[in-house]
Design an enzyme around this catalytic site. Sequence first.
Site, PDB file in Angstrom:
ATOM      1  CB  CYS A   1       3.298   7.295   2.781  1.00 19.59           C
ATOM      2  SG  CYS A   1       3.861   6.145   4.086  1.00 19.59           S
TER       3      CYS A   1
ATOM      4  CD  GLU B   1      -1.350  -0.680   3.587  1.00 17.06           C
ATOM      5  OE1 GLU B   1      -1.799   0.216   4.436  1.00 17.06           O
ATOM      6  OE2 GLU B   1      -1.480  -2.007   3.807  1.00 17.06           O
TER       7      GLU B   1
ATOM      8  CB  CYS C   1       2.455   1.387   9.251  1.00 23.61           C
ATOM      9  SG  CYS C   1       3.824   1.122   8.584  1.00 23.61           S
TER      10      CYS C   1
ATOM     11  CB  CYS D   1       7.993  -5.252   8.208  1.00 24.82           C
ATOM     12  SG  CYS D   1       9.230  -4.467   9.293  1.00 24.82           S
TER      13      CYS D   1
ATOM     14  CB  CYS E   1       7.281  -2.470  15.751  1.00 21.08           C
ATOM     15  SG  CYS E   1       8.962  -1.992  15.334  1.00 21.08           S
TER      16      CYS E   1
ATOM     17  CB  CYS F   1       3.698  -2.047  13.337  1.00 25.13           C
ATOM     18  SG  CYS F   1       3.912  -1.565  11.388  1.00 25.13           S
TER      19      CYS F   1
HETATM   20  N1  SAH Z   1      10.024   0.740   9.370  1.00 22.45           N
HETATM   21  C1  SAH Z   1      10.162   2.020   9.446  1.00 22.45           C
HETATM   22  C2  SAH Z   1       8.999   2.807   8.724  1.00 22.45           C
HETATM   23  C3  SAH Z   1       7.833   2.315   8.593  1.00 22.45           C
HETATM   24  S1  SAH Z   1       6.603   2.676  10.008  1.00 22.45           S
HETATM   25  C4  SAH Z   1      10.238   2.751  10.736  1.00 22.45           C
HETATM   26  O1  SAH Z   1       9.897   1.786  11.760  1.00 22.45           O
HETATM   27  O2  SAH Z   1      10.314   3.923  10.883  1.00 22.45           O
HETATM   28  C5  SAH Z   1       6.380   4.299   9.866  1.00 22.45           C
HETATM   29  C6  SAH Z   1       6.249   5.058  11.065  1.00 22.45           C
HETATM   30  O3  SAH Z   1       4.440   4.608  11.357  1.00 22.45           O
HETATM   31  C7  SAH Z   1       6.947   4.422  12.144  1.00 22.45           C
HETATM   32  O4  SAH Z   1       7.241   5.619  13.133  1.00 22.45           O
HETATM   33  C8  SAH Z   1       5.852   3.541  13.120  1.00 22.45           C
HETATM   34  O5  SAH Z   1       6.414   3.212  14.330  1.00 22.45           O
HETATM   35  C9  SAH Z   1       4.427   3.972  12.721  1.00 22.45           C
HETATM   36  N2  SAH Z   1       3.579   3.253  13.088  1.00 22.45           N
HETATM   37  C10 SAH Z   1       3.247   1.883  12.641  1.00 22.45           C
HETATM   38  N3  SAH Z   1       2.018   1.304  13.130  1.00 22.45           N
HETATM   39  C11 SAH Z   1       1.540   2.273  13.643  1.00 22.45           C
HETATM   40  C12 SAH Z   1       0.321   2.601  14.137  1.00 22.45           C
HETATM   41  N4  SAH Z   1      -0.660   1.516  14.469  1.00 22.45           N
HETATM   42  N5  SAH Z   1      -0.059   3.757  14.722  1.00 22.45           N
HETATM   43  C13 SAH Z   1       0.686   4.803  14.727  1.00 22.45           C
HETATM   44  N6  SAH Z   1       1.923   4.761  14.255  1.00 22.45           N
HETATM   45  C14 SAH Z   1       2.148   3.798  13.770  1.00 22.45           C
END
Ligand code: SAH
Length: 344
Positions: A98, A85, A331, A105, A109, A112
Amino acid sequence: MLTDLNFEEIKEYVKKIGLPAFRGEQIFDAIYSGKELQEISNLPQALKDIISADYPQYKIIQCLESKEDGTRKYIVQFADNNIVECVLMKYKYGYTLCVSTQVGCRMGCKFCASTLHGLARNLSAGEILGQVLLVNKALGGSRKNRMITNIVMMGSGEPLDNFDNVVKFIDLVSTGKGLNISQRNISLSTCGLVPQIYKLMEKDYNITLTISLHATTDEKRAEIMPIANAYKISEIIKACKDYYEKTNRRIYFEYTLIKGKNDSEEDVKRLAKLLKGFNCHINVIPLNSVKERELEGTTRLFAYKFVDKLKACGLSATVRRTMGEDIEGACGQLRNKILRLKSN
Ligand code: SAH
């Protein structure tokens, strides 16, 4: 795939198959205008047949638009049917896209959605670029008429876990011959792979580095981000300071507020201690809850108060606009929903 090649390499490619040089220009222009092979009007069919195996097969298969703020989410499908996406946001100065850098991934995390199904595979440079070219075309743009002005690598995937393809993508998308998007308008977001931050520094790019911090102690960070077991917050911040010294580019920190996890007064104090005196900015955003995970976000009002406290400590911070919440904006959320529907 031809989108992985730069202009010089495409010229080499047409030379190798015995075509005159101007065909290279035409093919390059078509690719950068996001055209499908059938849509190219200035190439003879016989030639299209010759290049068809190398011509990009990716396409947009779905687009959702937020009723709240006009944010659009595109699902792009690649030749092997994998989907990613990308999210288009409209700002005063233009469009920001974006992009995803991997299918899924492997960083794990906890909050995420991108990581729920693990890593399927890396995207090639051309597949990351393809997202930009397709959406640029969907907006009525072409190579010469660029609609997208800014790019953030904040979609699915950890860009620094796909280093070679990501730097090639940065080269391709910022070159004058292509879409010519200024490196100053490109952000790379990482969960903090320290050695790769140093590798990136060597590239001498003018891009913005964004760190997903999300916690103020290594122990708490490890509870939500497994990568914290590999690199300490202090090592990440040291790398950021070195990055700033080298590039003079201000560093951004993402701080996702999770109720009861990282939102205390102590966290404010520790953040201030970690970042005070460093020319950086903190983007605070309440967690966008993911169905499969138990973590909960704070209210926006709470986020504003949190930011005020950071400011009172002398830090630069803002609440990030949440965009497209009604279209599974965060994300990996939409891809996850599609995979979930498929498996039901
Ligand atoms: N892997 C990279 C880029 C992708 S995530 C990174 O970790 O930075 C992009 C951003 O969205 C990151 O800051 C991530 O922590 C945040 N993110 C992911 N899932 C989220 C969620 N459910 N709510 C808010 N932010 C989120």
